[in-house]
Design an enzyme around this catalytic site. Structure first.
Site, mmCIF file in Angstrom:
data_model
loop_
_atom_site.group_PDB
_atom_site.id
_atom_site.type_symbol
_atom_site.label_atom_id
_atom_site.label_comp_id
_atom_site.label_asym_id
_atom_site.label_seq_id
_atom_site.Cartn_x
_atom_site.Cartn_y
_atom_site.Cartn_z
ATOM 1 N N SER A 1 -22.551 -71.015 15.201
ATOM 2 C CA SER A 1 -23.341 -70.408 14.133
ATOM 3 C C SER A 1 -22.432 -69.754 13.105
ATOM 4 C CB SER A 1 -24.292 -69.349 14.693
ATOM 5 O OG SER A 1 -25.006 -68.722 13.636
ATOM 6 N N LYS B 1 -28.113 -70.791 21.531
ATOM 7 C CA LYS B 1 -28.065 -71.070 20.090
ATOM 8 C C LYS B 1 -29.467 -71.334 19.547
ATOM 9 C CE LYS B 1 -26.185 -72.178 16.069
ATOM 10 N NZ LYS B 1 -27.147 -72.994 15.349
ATOM 11 N N HIS C 1 -31.104 -68.031 19.194
ATOM 12 C CA HIS C 1 -30.467 -67.416 18.030
ATOM 13 C C HIS C 1 -31.138 -67.904 16.743
ATOM 14 C CE1 HIS C 1 -27.719 -67.987 14.616
ATOM 15 N NE2 HIS C 1 -27.105 -66.875 14.972
ATOM 16 N N ASN C 2 -31.341 -69.213 16.638
ATOM 17 C CA ASN C 2 -31.960 -69.767 15.435
ATOM 18 C C ASN C 2 -33.400 -69.309 15.285
ATOM 19 O OD1 ASN C 2 -29.517 -71.060 15.211
ATOM 20 N ND2 ASN C 2 -30.385 -73.079 14.829
ATOM 21 N N GLU D 1 -33.316 -65.949 13.949
ATOM 22 C CA GLU D 1 -32.973 -66.093 12.534
ATOM 23 C C GLU D 1 -34.234 -66.367 11.702
ATOM 24 O OE1 GLU D 1 -30.878 -69.702 10.210
ATOM 25 O OE2 GLU D 1 -29.608 -68.772 11.740
#
Length: 471
Positions: A129, A183, A186-187, A190
């Site tokens: 990222s 990940k 995480h996205n 986001e």
């Protein structure tokens, strides 16, 4: 020819930047791209004079690597990754390592890891990222794979990662799909962060009607406090950016249709499958989908009235502070939900995720990097078994102190007809989570009435189920 420390396949911008990052940290890198012209252009351009070896065939590429060979793939997720792996397998030996650094679905990573393990090869799904700049200067890196394979690649990835508070933003997440799963979440977070910022922007515009420069100043001030983050910083810059083709701020000239690449939907889909409430991120995904219905919204705006509102006459600074508090409280809820999802998945797949490590590697390099991730890191290091982030004393105190402003802002948005799905979802989650009793008793009665789904009683032991003949 001296053999290279690592090889990378796929020379799009992210791939090129990772190669240059590795070379700048003292590693020699072999590179290969299916289109030879791309390799040649890179070799004669950005790679010239650096410890980068261009290769024109996969055989030449593999031969250029020191053993155990370490090969990172940076191609489009899905079938292209499988195609490259199939081409590599006959050229590699047991103990070699294949690394997928793209945004692959974590279940694909699990499948690939199992298949390659049976052939004696290590496979890593590595979440990266930070975008193009992060790849070049230091991203946040989330590797998932075997402990043995991690020992071989750790010196490279911890060196090229961003550094926060003196620590590299890279830790071994766990086995098989753990890195790509982290990940993915995480996205999803986001998505939530971006939607919450957009809702704060919408509320301020509807109530105070500030200029773009005034909005930039507001977000700029927030960026010097608890909300200090990459996304607030770039929002400040965006709001202050002037359009080169008109006299308007550029942000006002951009069509209000949001795109997405799918990781947010993956996050929400798997949370639903596991029975994890993920309302803030889900509302962010739905808001993007709804924004894409531009033509429908334009037509509906001419037919469906909203509330009749009066210009805001209250204390402007107090309202700005209230929106800031609501944004911060909602952000905490979004992260809390994301970490609950990570916890459930970790238990289900035996990944043994370390939440302190995860929050610490998100402090630098990545898109959601923010000052308050230090506080999350501290919370999980204080109590690794913390069930929900909002139960930590630090975050509980913030939500308690922000609660009145948070409710005021959601109420004001309703009064002005401003859609705030993420703010509302965050507040509803908080009110539901703190409720000793919810109206699900009525819901269970309804389910039993029409489907004989049974229910439990408050005066009987947990796990005893009953059915009533309602007719």
């Amino acid at each position: 020819m001296s053999q290279c420390d690592i090889g990378l396949i796929g020379l799009a911008v992210m791939g090129e930047n990772l190669v240059l990052n590795m070379a700048s940290k003292g590693f020699s890198v072999a590179v290969y791209n299916r289109t030879t012209e791309v390799t040649d252009k890179f070799a004669e351009g950005r790679a010239k004079g650096k410890a980068i070896t261009p290769c024109r065939s996969l055989e030449e590429f593999v031969a250029a690597l020191a053993k155990p060979r370490k090969v990172q793939i940076m191609v489009k997720a899905g079938a292209p990754v499988d195609a490259v792996i199939e081409q590599l397998i006959p050229l590699l030996e047991p103990g070699d390592i294949i690394i997928d650094g793209g945004n692959s679905l974590w279940t694909d990573t699990q499948r690939r890891e199992k298949a390659l393990r049976e052939r004696g090869l290590h496979f890593f799904g590595v979440g990266v990222s930070g975008g193009e700049e992060g790849a070049l200067k230091g991203p946040s890196i989330m590797p998932g794979g075997s402990a043995e394979g991690w020992k071989a690649i750790e010196p490279i990835y911890t060196r090229i990662a961003a550094v926060a508070e003196g620590e590299p933003c890279c830790r071994h997440m766990g086995t098989d799909g753990a890195g790509h799963y982290v990940k993915m979440v995480h996205n999803g977070i986001e998505y939530g962060d971006m939607q919450l910022i957009c809702e704060a922007y919408a509320i301020l515009k509807a109530t105070l009607n500030p200029s773009a420069d005034e909005l930039a100043a507001i977000f700029g001030e927030w960026n010097h406090g608890e909300l200090d983050s990459f996304l607030i910083d770039i929002t400040t810059r965006i709001l202050g950016f002037k359009d080169h083709y008109s006299d308007h701020p550029l942000v006002d000239m951009i069509v209000d249709k949001a795109g997405q690449k799918g990781t947010g939907k993956w996050t929400v889909g798997h949370a639903t499958e596991m029975g994890v409430p993920l309302s803030v991120i889900a509302s962010a995904v739905e808001a993007r989908i709804l924004s894409s219905l531009k033509n429908d919204r334009v037509a509906a705006s001419k037919l469906l009235p909203g509330p009749v509102t009066q210009p805001f006459t209250g204390d402007r600074k107090a309202l700005i502070d209230a929106v800031r508090d609501a944004l911060y409280a909602s952000k905490i809820i979004s992260y809390a939900q994301g970490f609950v999802q990570l916890g459930v998945a970790s238990e289900r797949y035996q990944w043994h995720l370390n939440f302190g490590d995860i929050s610490s590697i998100w402090r630098g390099g990545c898109i959601i990097r923010a000052r308050f991730l230090n506080r999350i890191t501290e919370a999980y290091r204080r109590n690794p078994e913390l069930k929900n982030l909002i139960l930590d004393p630090y975050f509980r105190d913030i939500i308690v102190s922000s609660q009145a402003n948070w409710r005021r802002v959601v109420q004001l948005a309703v009064e002005y007809g401003v859609a705030v799905p993420a703010f509302s979802a965050a507040l509803s989650y908080y009110d539901s989570y703190r409720a000793e009793r919810l109206p699900a008793n009525l819901l269970q009665a309804q389910r039993d009435y029409f489907g004989a789904h049974t229910y439990e009683r408050i005066d009987k032991p947990e796990g005893d189920f009953f059915h009533t003949e309602w007719f």
